[in-house]
Scaffold this motif. Sequence first.
Motif, PDB file in Angstrom:
ATOM      1  N   ARG A 101      14.792  -3.963   0.818  1.00 37.71           N
ATOM      2  CA  ARG A 101      14.869  -2.904  -0.208  1.00 37.71           C
ATOM      3  C   ARG A 101      13.330  -2.317  -0.405  1.00 37.71           C
ATOM      4  N   ALA A 102      12.476  -2.992  -0.907  1.00 35.20           N
ATOM      5  CA  ALA A 102      11.434  -2.705  -1.081  1.00 35.20           C
ATOM      6  C   ALA A 102      10.137  -2.184  -0.071  1.00 35.20           C
ATOM      7  N   PHE A 103      11.069  -2.943   0.794  1.00 32.53           N
ATOM      8  CA  PHE A 103       9.692  -2.492   1.911  1.00 32.53           C
ATOM      9  C   PHE A 103      10.315  -1.149   3.027  1.00 32.53           C
ATOM     10  N   LYS A 104      11.474  -0.784   2.292  1.00 33.56           N
ATOM     11  CA  LYS A 104      12.523   0.712   3.245  1.00 33.56           C
ATOM     12  C   LYS A 104      12.003   1.523   1.547  1.00 33.56           C
ATOM     13  N   GLU A 105      11.802   1.468   0.907  1.00 31.89           N
ATOM     14  CA  GLU A 105      11.562   1.850  -0.103  1.00 31.89           C
ATOM     15  C   GLU A 105      10.274   2.737   0.411  1.00 31.89           C
ATOM     16  N   HIS A 106       8.850   1.882   0.667  1.00 35.50           N
ATOM     17  CA  HIS A 106       7.315   2.051   1.112  1.00 35.50           C
ATOM     18  C   HIS A 106       7.442   2.523   2.575  1.00 35.50           C
ATOM     19  N   LYS A 107       8.587   2.704   2.888  1.00 34.71           N
ATOM     20  CA  LYS A 107       8.508   3.516   4.279  1.00 34.71           C
ATOM     21  C   LYS A 107       7.688   2.412   5.349  1.00 34.71           C
ATOM     22  N   LYS A 164       3.047  -9.797  -1.734  1.00 33.65           N
ATOM     23  CA  LYS A 164       3.008  -8.662  -2.630  1.00 33.65           C
ATOM     24  C   LYS A 164       1.905  -7.686  -1.636  1.00 33.65           C
ATOM     25  N   LEU A 165       0.798  -8.383  -1.466  1.00 31.23           N
ATOM     26  CA  LEU A 165      -0.549  -7.048  -1.605  1.00 31.23           C
ATOM     27  C   LEU A 165      -0.665  -7.233   0.325  1.00 31.23           C
ATOM     28  N   ALA A 166       0.318  -7.985   0.992  1.00 30.10           N
ATOM     29  CA  ALA A 166       0.146  -8.326   2.350  1.00 30.10           C
ATOM     30  C   ALA A 166       1.006  -6.740   2.728  1.00 30.10           C
ATOM     31  N   MET A 167       2.365  -7.087   1.904  1.00 30.64           N
ATOM     32  CA  MET A 167       2.941  -6.363   2.010  1.00 30.64           C
ATOM     33  C   MET A 167       3.065  -5.180   1.621  1.00 30.64           C
ATOM     34  N   GLU A 168       1.809  -4.318   1.217  1.00 27.72           N
ATOM     35  CA  GLU A 168       0.922  -2.945   0.822  1.00 27.72           C
ATOM     36  C   GLU A 168       0.162  -2.522   2.835  1.00 27.72           C
ATOM     37  N   LYS A 169       0.569  -3.397   3.129  1.00 22.69           N
ATOM     38  CA  LYS A 169      -0.824  -3.215   4.666  1.00 22.69           C
ATOM     39  C   LYS A 169       0.322  -2.910   6.095  1.00 22.69           C
ATOM     40  N   THR A 170       2.065  -3.602   5.657  1.00 22.26           N
ATOM     41  CA  THR A 170       2.792  -3.727   6.227  1.00 22.26           C
ATOM     42  C   THR A 170       3.547  -2.531   7.246  1.00 22.26           C
ATOM     43  N   ASP A 171       3.208  -2.365   8.516  1.00 20.97           N
ATOM     44  CA  ASP A 171       4.096  -1.167   9.123  1.00 20.97           C
ATOM     45  C   ASP A 171       5.375  -1.050   9.328  1.00 20.97           C
ATOM     46  N   VAL A 172       5.960  -3.146  10.112  1.00 15.77           N
ATOM     47  CA  VAL A 172       6.985  -3.310  11.104  1.00 15.77           C
ATOM     48  C   VAL A 172       7.471  -4.976   9.955  1.00 15.77           C
TER      49      VAL A 172
END
Length: 187
Positions: free
Chosen positions: A111-117, A85-93
Amino acid sequence: MSLYNTPRANQLHIGIFGKRNSGKSTLINALTGHNTALVSEVAGTTTDPVYKTIEIYGIGPCVLIDTAGFDDTGYLGQMRVEKTKLAMEKTDVAIIVCSDEDVSQELEWARAFKEHKAAVIMVINKIDQISNTDKIRKKIYEAMKEEPIKISAISKLGIERIREEIIHKLPEDFDAKSITGDLVGEG
């Protein structure tokens, strides 16, 4: 822009996410052309996110993030999921790897990634080993309104299509440079 003198923070971060043994590490190896990530039949081989700097033609220096399976269980498994989940915050793609018919967790993460743009690329892996790829494709398409990419990471089938989709889904401000470059920080 050179692979070794571009600060990691300025590089595109491409995260590989999915369940345990969906082929995430094998996909990393296929994308890099090297045995970058440890691959095993044992579920939970990747314990912490692994960051690998590579250069992708048409993009430049990038960071690939290999993550633990988001379906990991037990006390240590939950710790691995938290690191993912922490790696998710650093992800662009985000490349989300599916390899079985139950794609509910994969769609939840998408869906969570799309919410984080963050851009999302849905991938069906192991098409040379599983027979229900059309059912998986239909579920993903109905939920995301986007066609998933069918691949075999082990035989590298469809890998070039992933590279093309990464370029297609680059964040709008990916190559934006400030007038001062890296001479001064923000503020």
